[in-house]
Design a protein around this motif. Structure first.
Motif, PDB file in Angstrom:
ATOM      1  N   ARG A  32       0.802  -1.329  -0.042  1.00 52.19           N
ATOM      2  CA  ARG A  32      -0.008   0.054  -0.007  1.00 52.19           C
ATOM      3  C   ARG A  32       0.961   1.375  -0.102  1.00 52.19           C
ATOM      4  NH1 ARG A  32      -3.083  -3.123   3.903  1.00 52.19           N
ATOM      5  NH2 ARG A  32      -2.264  -1.730   5.400  1.00 52.19           N
ATOM      6  N   GLU A  33       1.945   1.184   0.527  1.00 50.57           N
ATOM      7  CA  GLU A  33       2.793   2.318   0.584  1.00 50.57           C
ATOM      8  C   GLU A  33       3.425   2.677  -0.556  1.00 50.57           C
ATOM      9  OE1 GLU A  33       4.455   1.846   5.317  1.00 50.57           O
ATOM     10  OE2 GLU A  33       5.494   1.424   3.735  1.00 50.57           O
ATOM     11  N   ALA A  34       3.525   1.404  -1.276  1.00 49.05           N
ATOM     12  CA  ALA A  34       4.113   1.681  -2.884  1.00 49.05           C
ATOM     13  C   ALA A  34       5.632   2.219  -3.248  1.00 49.05           C
ATOM     14  CB  ALA A  34       3.086   2.092  -3.687  1.00 49.05           C
ATOM     15  N   ALA A  35       6.276   2.623  -2.146  1.00 50.86           N
ATOM     16  CA  ALA A  35       7.567   3.518  -2.367  1.00 50.86           C
ATOM     17  C   ALA A  35       8.348   3.297  -1.271  1.00 50.86           C
ATOM     18  CB  ALA A  35       7.146   5.025  -2.561  1.00 50.86           C
ATOM     19  N   LEU A  36       9.681   3.687  -1.517  1.00 50.55           N
ATOM     20  CA  LEU A  36      10.818   3.661  -0.633  1.00 50.55           C
ATOM     21  C   LEU A  36      11.870   4.623  -0.969  1.00 50.55           C
ATOM     22  CD1 LEU A  36      12.319   2.301   1.837  1.00 50.55           C
ATOM     23  CD2 LEU A  36      13.194   0.651   0.062  1.00 50.55           C
ATOM     24  N   VAL A  37      12.421   5.357  -0.007  1.00 52.03           N
ATOM     25  CA  VAL A  37      13.524   6.377  -0.246  1.00 52.03           C
ATOM     26  C   VAL A  37      14.714   5.901   0.689  1.00 52.03           C
ATOM     27  CG1 VAL A  37      14.156   8.911  -0.344  1.00 52.03           C
ATOM     28  CG2 VAL A  37      11.717   8.356  -0.772  1.00 52.03           C
ATOM     29  N   VAL A  38      15.653   5.614  -0.082  1.00 56.05           N
ATOM     30  CA  VAL A  38      17.117   5.200   0.732  1.00 56.05           C
ATOM     31  C   VAL A  38      17.990   6.129   0.346  1.00 56.05           C
ATOM     32  CG1 VAL A  38      18.865   3.674   0.735  1.00 56.05           C
ATOM     33  CG2 VAL A  38      16.631   2.909   0.177  1.00 56.05           C
ATOM     34  N   ASP A  39      18.596   6.772   1.497  1.00 55.62           N
ATOM     35  CA  ASP A  39      19.689   7.970   1.315  1.00 55.62           C
ATOM     36  C   ASP A  39      20.906   7.265   1.779  1.00 55.62           C
ATOM     37  OD1 ASP A  39      17.889  10.108   0.954  1.00 55.62           O
ATOM     38  OD2 ASP A  39      18.087  10.815   2.783  1.00 55.62           O
ATOM     39  N   SER A  40      21.734   7.332   0.901  1.00 56.16           N
ATOM     40  CA  SER A  40      23.067   6.329   1.017  1.00 56.16           C
ATOM     41  C   SER A  40      24.413   7.200   0.731  1.00 56.16           C
ATOM     42  CB  SER A  40      22.817   5.067   0.350  1.00 56.16           C
ATOM     43  OG  SER A  40      23.935   4.271   0.394  1.00 56.16           O
ATOM     44  N   GLY A  80      14.514  17.357   9.892  1.00 53.33           N
ATOM     45  CA  GLY A  80      13.136  16.650   9.760  1.00 53.33           C
ATOM     46  C   GLY A  80      12.587  16.815   8.092  1.00 53.33           C
ATOM     47  N   GLN A  81      13.533  17.254   7.283  1.00 50.12           N
ATOM     48  CA  GLN A  81      12.973  17.427   6.011  1.00 50.12           C
ATOM     49  C   GLN A  81      13.695  16.822   4.803  1.00 50.12           C
ATOM     50  OE1 GLN A  81      13.083  21.969   5.645  1.00 50.12           O
ATOM     51  NE2 GLN A  81      11.321  22.163   6.798  1.00 50.12           N
ATOM     52  N   GLN A  82      13.070  16.304   3.840  1.00 52.06           N
ATOM     53  CA  GLN A  82      13.718  15.666   2.597  1.00 52.06           C
ATOM     54  C   GLN A  82      14.670  14.619   2.997  1.00 52.06           C
ATOM     55  OE1 GLN A  82      15.582  19.160   0.902  1.00 52.06           O
ATOM     56  NE2 GLN A  82      13.719  19.251  -0.376  1.00 52.06           N
ATOM     57  N   HIS A  83      14.291  14.005   4.202  1.00 48.39           N
ATOM     58  CA  HIS A  83      15.237  12.636   4.644  1.00 48.39           C
ATOM     59  C   HIS A  83      14.561  11.516   4.247  1.00 48.39           C
ATOM     60  CE1 HIS A  83      12.369  11.284   7.576  1.00 48.39           C
ATOM     61  NE2 HIS A  83      12.009  12.704   8.108  1.00 48.39           N
ATOM     62  N   GLY A  84      15.630  10.516   3.767  1.00 48.24           N
ATOM     63  CA  GLY A  84      14.878   9.136   3.479  1.00 48.24           C
ATOM     64  C   GLY A  84      14.202   8.354   4.315  1.00 48.24           C
ATOM     65  N   ASP A  85      13.519   7.326   3.914  1.00 52.05           N
ATOM     66  CA  ASP A  85      13.097   6.477   4.888  1.00 52.05           C
ATOM     67  C   ASP A  85      14.151   5.591   5.587  1.00 52.05           C
ATOM     68  OD1 ASP A  85      10.380   6.766   4.173  1.00 52.05           O
ATOM     69  OD2 ASP A  85      10.658   5.961   2.154  1.00 52.05           O
ATOM     70  N   VAL A  86      15.467   5.137   4.757  1.00 46.76           N
ATOM     71  CA  VAL A  86      16.168   4.222   5.138  1.00 46.76           C
ATOM     72  C   VAL A  86      17.449   4.998   4.889  1.00 46.76           C
ATOM     73  CG1 VAL A  86      17.902   2.262   4.787  1.00 46.76           C
ATOM     74  CG2 VAL A  86      15.477   2.126   4.743  1.00 46.76           C
ATOM     75  N   LEU A  87      18.217   5.303   6.215  1.00 45.70           N
ATOM     76  CA  LEU A  87      19.448   6.191   5.942  1.00 45.70           C
ATOM     77  C   LEU A  87      20.782   5.018   6.140  1.00 45.70           C
ATOM     78  CD1 LEU A  87      18.744   8.836   8.684  1.00 45.70           C
ATOM     79  CD2 LEU A  87      17.893   8.797   6.443  1.00 45.70           C
ATOM     80  N   TRP A  88      21.479   5.047   5.022  1.00 48.43           N
ATOM     81  CA  TRP A  88      22.524   3.985   5.132  1.00 48.43           C
ATOM     82  C   TRP A  88      23.850   4.505   4.804  1.00 48.43           C
ATOM     83  CZ3 TRP A  88      22.999   0.042   0.476  1.00 48.43           C
ATOM     84  CH2 TRP A  88      23.861  -0.938   0.960  1.00 48.43           C
ATOM     85  N   SER A  89      24.640   4.741   5.786  1.00 49.11           N
ATOM     86  CA  SER A  89      25.804   5.447   5.839  1.00 49.11           C
ATOM     87  C   SER A  89      27.183   4.933   6.302  1.00 49.11           C
ATOM     88  CB  SER A  89      25.535   6.953   6.524  1.00 49.11           C
ATOM     89  OG  SER A  89      26.830   7.449   6.535  1.00 49.11           O
ATOM     90  N   SER A  90      28.270   5.185   5.542  1.00 44.53           N
ATOM     91  CA  SER A  90      29.477   4.864   6.204  1.00 44.53           C
ATOM     92  C   SER A  90      30.089   5.645   7.386  1.00 44.53           C
ATOM     93  CB  SER A  90      30.624   4.934   4.938  1.00 44.53           C
ATOM     94  OG  SER A  90      30.803   6.039   4.495  1.00 44.53           O
ATOM     95  N   ALA A  91      29.376   6.579   7.729  1.00 48.36           N
ATOM     96  CA  ALA A  91      29.732   7.579   8.690  1.00 48.36           C
ATOM     97  C   ALA A  91      29.130   7.120   9.755  1.00 48.36           C
ATOM     98  CB  ALA A  91      29.345   9.158   8.513  1.00 48.36           C
ATOM     99  N   MET A  92      29.766   5.878  10.540  1.00 50.19           N
ATOM    100  CA  MET A  92      29.303   5.416  11.705  1.00 50.19           C
ATOM    101  C   MET A  92      29.042   6.115  12.797  1.00 50.19           C
ATOM    102  SD  MET A  92      31.840   1.742  11.570  1.00 50.19           S
ATOM    103  CE  MET A  92      30.907   1.181  12.928  1.00 50.19           C
ATOM    104  N   ASP A  93      29.863   7.111  12.998  1.00 46.53           N
ATOM    105  CA  ASP A  93      29.629   8.064  14.231  1.00 46.53           C
ATOM    106  C   ASP A  93      28.386   8.937  14.192  1.00 46.53           C
ATOM    107  OD1 ASP A  93      31.168   9.205  12.162  1.00 46.53           O
ATOM    108  OD2 ASP A  93      32.228  10.534  13.544  1.00 46.53           O
ATOM    109  N   LEU A  94      28.167   9.553  12.954  1.00 49.46           N
ATOM    110  CA  LEU A  94      27.006  10.315  12.693  1.00 49.46           C
ATOM    111  C   LEU A  94      25.660   9.401  12.758  1.00 49.46           C
ATOM    112  CD1 LEU A  94      27.961  12.863  10.066  1.00 49.46           C
ATOM    113  CD2 LEU A  94      28.116  13.142  12.386  1.00 49.46           C
TER     114      LEU A  94
END
Length: 352
Positions: A32-40, A80-94
């Motif tokens: 039903r959501e039909a979409a996904l946003v991944v920031d990486s 809180g704006q324009q962020h993804g659903d999933v945040l996938w980052s090599s910046a482990m500390d952040l």
């Protein structure tokens, strides 16, 4: 069927049936959501096989994959704006800072049991890769018998008057990854500042990522590239055999790309499916074969090229996912660290 046997069978099958029902409900909600946003922070080209496999599994999801820096992912998440659903980052500390600030959605992935104990925290953030930090070098300038095989050996070689190796490494002040790698070095190396002084004396280039450091070696502009991500070094050396790399024998730091679901994700069910898929055997195998990223799972072999990382376990130092990563994000500690680092550099590389 006897009543006792029927009851036992029901007890055994109930958890499986409940799990299947939960999974079906999750997939129906995601449909039903039909979409996904991944920031990486991982290049889209590098993870193209993973994206293709995920889309094949869930064709009803429209996936938007956005390449961003670790700092940009953090800033978007906090604002809180324009962020993804999933945040996938090599910046482990952040990533850990986002969890600490209450911006991660708690999700106990069914894949968690296959992960090392150090690779997740509070059911809110999960490691996805197993990436050693290596020493890369120019084979044309450094003979095999002269390659330093430890941090101590490198420090001593750089201090030798007859050695004129030119060093390239991360810009510790401008690069989040660079600062993170060097600050972690300082925790594992009791002679870190002696090492920093030796590196600074020979430093010629400071860059923002591993690929640029490797290109300095390829072009003959540097002889040693310090703190390079292993998967990048391995892939680059396959195409440019003049570049070599080694795992430091005294200790080799291991980093992982961390993923979390934003607490305000617009597509939380789809995000859960993504997290599970990336951590699943299938997803991990796709990452390993298609992207050259060694798997985090304990039930899969970890290799970097021809190197069996499981056999090198004694020297590997995986960085614990957790609150310990926040130590060097303290503004006072960061300022002190950067000031001391700046003092090691030649005047031409010192920032005002």
């Amino acid at each position: 069927m006897k009543p006792m046997r029927a009851m036992l069978l029901l007890l055994l099958t109930s958890p499986v049936l409940a799990s299947n029902a939960q999974r079906s409900a999750l997939e129906e909600t995601a449909r039903r959501e039909a979409a996904l946003v991944v920031d990486s922070t991982t290049d889209r080209e590098q993870v193209a096989p993973l994206l293709a496999a995920f889309q094949q599994r869930y064709p009803y999801l429209q996936v938007a994959y956005r390449d961003l820096s670790g700092a940009d992912i953090y800033r978007r998440a906090v604002s809180g704006q324009q962020h993804g659903d999933v945040l996938w980052s090599s910046a482990m500390d952040l990533q850990i800072k986002l969890v600490n600030e209450g911006l991660a959605l708690r999700y106990s992935s069914p894949q968690k049991a296959a992960l090392p104990g150090w690779a997740s925290w509070r059911d809110e953030v999960y490691g996805t890769t197993f990436e050693p930090i290596v020493l890369a070098y120019d084979r044309r300038r450094i003979a095999a018998q002269d390659v330093p095989e430890s941090h101590t050996a490198l420090r001593r070689a750089l201090r030798t008057h007859g050695v004129h190796w030119r060093v390239a490494s991360y810009d510790v002040e401008a690069s989040g990854a660079g600062y993170f790698f060097f600050s972690q070095d300082s925790r594992h190396n009791p002679e870190f500042w002696e090492m920093a002084a030796a590196l600074g004396q020979r430093m010629r280039y400071q860059e923002g990522n591993s690929l640029t450091l490797l290109k300095r070696l390829q072009r003959g502009e540097a002889d040693i590239a310090y703190n390079v991500l292993g998967p990048y070094a391995w892939r680059f050396a396959q195409q440019h055999p003049q570049v070599g790399w080694v795992l430091p024998q005294d200790y080799t730091l291991v980093v992982s790309r961390l993923q979390l679901i934003h607490k305000s994700a617009r597509h939380p069910a789809a995000a859960r499916l993504w997290v599970d898929f990336v951590l699943s055997r299938e997803g991990q195998q796709v990452l390993a074969k298609g992207s050259g990223l060694p798997p985090i799972r304990n039930d899969l072999p970890r290799r970097l090229g021809t190197v069996d990382l499981d056999r090198e376990a004694a020297k590997l130092r995986p960085i614990q996912v957790g609150s310990g990563l926040l130590v060097y994000l303290d503004s006072a500690k960061r300022s002190l660290f950067l000031r001391r680092w700046r003092e090691q550099l030649p005047a031409s590389l010192q920032q005002p």
